[in-house]
Design an enzyme around this catalytic site. Structure first.
Site, short mmCIF file in Angstrom:
data_model
loop_
_atom_site.label_atom_id
_atom_site.label_comp_id
_atom_site.label_asym_id
_atom_site.label_seq_id
_atom_site.Cartn_x
_atom_site.Cartn_y
_atom_site.Cartn_z
N PRO A 89 43.08 -11.56 -29.83
CA PRO A 89 42.24 -10.36 -29.90
C PRO A 89 41.59 -10.18 -31.26
O PRO A 89 40.64 -9.41 -31.39
CB PRO A 89 43.23 -9.22 -29.58
CG PRO A 89 44.57 -9.77 -29.89
CD PRO A 89 44.50 -11.23 -29.58
N GLU A 116 54.70 -10.80 -28.61
CA GLU A 116 54.00 -9.99 -29.62
C GLU A 116 52.95 -10.79 -30.38
O GLU A 116 52.17 -10.24 -31.14
CB GLU A 116 55.01 -9.40 -30.62
CG GLU A 116 55.86 -8.30 -30.04
CD GLU A 116 55.04 -7.11 -29.57
OE1 GLU A 116 54.20 -6.62 -30.36
OE2 GLU A 116 55.22 -6.68 -28.42
N ARG A 154 30.57 -25.19 -17.34
CA ARG A 154 29.29 -25.04 -16.64
C ARG A 154 28.14 -25.65 -17.42
O ARG A 154 27.12 -26.02 -16.84
CB ARG A 154 29.00 -23.57 -16.38
CG ARG A 154 29.87 -22.91 -15.35
CD ARG A 154 29.54 -21.42 -15.22
NE ARG A 154 28.13 -21.22 -14.90
CZ ARG A 154 27.62 -21.33 -13.68
NH1 ARG A 154 28.40 -21.64 -12.66
NH2 ARG A 154 26.34 -21.13 -13.47
N ASP A 169 21.13 -18.47 -15.48
CA ASP A 169 22.28 -17.57 -15.56
C ASP A 169 22.02 -16.40 -16.51
O ASP A 169 21.25 -16.51 -17.47
CB ASP A 169 23.52 -18.31 -16.06
CG ASP A 169 24.17 -19.14 -14.97
OD1 ASP A 169 23.88 -18.89 -13.80
OD2 ASP A 169 24.97 -20.03 -15.31
#
Length: 242
Positions: A89, A116, A154, A169
């Site tokens: 994150p 964690e 892709r 796309d």
């Protein structure tokens, strides 16, 4: 293209890679993806991959030794990777542009954390970069790793049969995609736009460009600041605001 994934849940990752364009690309040999069980690189009889955090606190922290051993084994067996990515994150937000950049790297390694988090020395010594797929909390790095693999795969030539589909796309030029329709021409009182039934290819192309602009303006106007727009598209935006 080679991709290695290091995780304590290899079955979870393999299941996500078994179907669709990625599954077919693995079968055909376009993608060489190997999923490694982190527990195979432990040295104790219980295959422990985590321990209590120094300084106290809740939860457990993933130990550095198995990650170092796993990456060492990958280097020995499959060569030195071009990028070692920690799914985190705290990483850079993943975008289509990021996917395009990674598609140009011949060998990727993705590190999946749990609990964690991972001992900081893994980030410092092994990871060449960190990637986040969004500002929310997940149970581990496996789902983000699958997202990255799918988006990157892709863009590898041959993985998607119709390369024009890839170029159209969403986000490829910084815009959302235009609306799509198929048969029947009318369903529950909702007709397909007449221009799409006209057979007039120039008018269809114009409608799709303008529909993509309108959708982006309505739903993600922040994208327009950096989108790759031509003169006609910039003129359409000016008119739409007047």
């Amino acid at each position: 293209m080679k991709i290695d994934v290091i995780t304590i849940f290899p079955a979870m990752v393999d299941a996500g890679l078994a179907e669709g364009v990625v599954g077919r690309a693995r079968t055909s040999g376009l993608l060489d993806i190997v999923v490694h069980n982190l527990r195979d690189f432990t040295t104790d009889k219980h295959h422990v991959v985590d321990d209590v955090p120094f300084g106290g606190g809740p939860g457990m922290v993933m130990k550095p030794e198995p990650f170092f051993a796993a990456l060492g084994a990958i280097r020995a067996a499959r060569g030195t990777p071009g990028a070692v990515i920690l799914m985190s994150p705290a990483g850079e937000r993943f975008t289509q542009q990021g996917a395009r950049r990674l598609a140009g790297v011949a060998h990727l390694v993705l590190l999946c954390g749990r609990y964690e988090g991972i001992d900081e020395r893994v980030r410092e010594a092994l990871a060449t970069e960190e990637i986040s797929i969004g500002d929310y909390v997940l149970s581990g790095g496996e789902v983000p790793a699958l997202v990255v693999i799918d988006a990157v795969a892709r863009l590898v030539p041959g993985v998607v049969g119709d390369e024009q589909s890839v170029e159209a796309d969403s986000f490829t030029r910084g815009l959302l995609d235009y609306p799509h329709y198929t048969r029947p021409a009318e369903y529950e009182g909702r007709p397909v736009p007449e221009v799409l039934l006209s057979g007039h290819h120039a008018e269809i192309r114009r409608w799709r460009r303008e529909a993509a602009l309108q959708r982006t303006q309505e739903r993600r106007p922040d994208l327009l600041a950096t989108a790759a727009l031509d003169a006609d598209e910039r003129e359409w935006l000016k008119r739409s605001k007047s």
